[in-house]
Design a protein around this motif. Structure first.
Motif, PDB file in Angstrom:
ATOM      1  N   UNK A 247       0.856  -1.191   0.000  1.00 33.76           N
ATOM      2  CA  UNK A 247       0.000   0.000   0.000  1.00 33.76           C
ATOM      3  C   UNK A 247       0.892   1.241   0.000  1.00 33.76           C
ATOM      4  N   UNK A 248       0.742   2.067  -1.034  1.00 34.44           N
ATOM      5  CA  UNK A 248       1.592   3.240  -1.181  1.00 34.44           C
ATOM      6  C   UNK A 248       0.888   4.514  -0.712  1.00 34.44           C
ATOM      7  N   UNK A 249       1.706   5.525  -0.405  1.00 37.09           N
ATOM      8  CA  UNK A 249       1.144   6.769   0.137  1.00 37.09           C
ATOM      9  C   UNK A 249       0.379   7.592  -0.902  1.00 37.09           C
ATOM     10  N   UNK A 250       0.421   7.169  -2.179  1.00 39.81           N
ATOM     11  CA  UNK A 250      -0.370   7.869  -3.198  1.00 39.81           C
ATOM     12  C   UNK A 250      -1.743   7.225  -3.394  1.00 39.81           C
ATOM     13  N   UNK A 251      -2.058   6.254  -2.496  1.00 39.88           N
ATOM     14  CA  UNK A 251      -3.384   5.619  -2.538  1.00 39.88           C
ATOM     15  C   UNK A 251      -3.435   4.354  -3.382  1.00 39.88           C
ATOM     16  N   UNK A 252      -2.368   4.069  -4.117  1.00 40.77           N
ATOM     17  CA  UNK A 252      -2.369   2.865  -4.964  1.00 40.77           C
ATOM     18  C   UNK A 252      -1.963   1.632  -4.157  1.00 40.77           C
TER      19      UNK A 252
END
Length: 206
Positions: free
Chosen positions: A62-67
């Motif tokens: 889970x990335x901090x850009x929501x992806x």
């Protein structure tokens, strides 16, 4: 599944990568069919949940850009001296295509050859398998109850439902040697050591 949180990063030169590592972060790369390379960082502490266990994981990134992505570890690079993780390559996976991954081997039972006085040897800790995500095992159970002295179990002997073992068929998983074989092997190694030492002494004589 193992959940891993990451922060998206830009392509960087050596100085940038060095700065990232100084912060206790590990640079990562995610790639896969039809996917542009995704660069991100994770903390060393979070990564230990993957690197400090024999288990294999499907990882939810889970990335901090929501992806979010589903992946497996493809390659880990370690520092040659400090042994800390320097870089991780992740391979994106999907539910509809087989996934090749290394899985730990777990031995069960008591080998007949050991009961007869032999010595048991386990030679591999994991094997590579291929299966759909839903069928991937956490471990490969290998029962050794019928394993006699002088016999071995190889990867080609193993059969699991909906799982293909893709390690070479001749890969020896475990074997039982007679105490005579063990003693002979030890004697051979000792003789080899002596011969090498004598060779060294001879070489030193002017």
């Amino acid at each position: 599944h193992f959940e891993l949180n990451g922060k998206v990063r830009e392509v960087g030169n050596k100085a940038v990568i060095k700065a990232i590592r100084k912060q206790g972060l590990v640079p990562c790369n995610l790639y896969g069919p039809g996917l542009e390379n995704v660069l991100f960082t994770v903390t060393e502490r979070d990564l230990m949940g993957i690197t400090h266990t024999p288990a294999s994981f499907i990882i939810d990134i889970k990335l901090d850009n929501g992806k979010a992505y589903t992946a497996v570890v493809h390659e880990l690079q370690y520092h040659p001296v400090k042994d800390n993780c320097l870089h991780v390559d992740f391979l994106a996976v999907t539910e509809d295509k087989p996934i090749a991954i290394k899985v730990p081997v777990t031995i069960t039972g008591h080998a007949a050859g050991v009961r007869a006085g032999g010595k048991f040897y386990k030679l591999v800790r994991e094997l590579k398998v291929s299966a759909l995500m839903k069928d991937l095992p956490d471990e490969l159970i290998v029962n050794v109850d019928r394993l006699q002295i002088g016999k071995r179990i190889v990867a080609g002997d193993l059969k699991y439902e909906n799982v293909n073992v893709v390690s070479p068929k001749g890969t020896i998983i475990c074997t039982v040697k007679s105490s005579r074989q063990v003693a002979a092997h030890i004697a051979y190694e000792e003789a080899l050591d002596e011969a090498m030492e004598e060779g060294v002494h001879h070489a030193e004589v002017p």
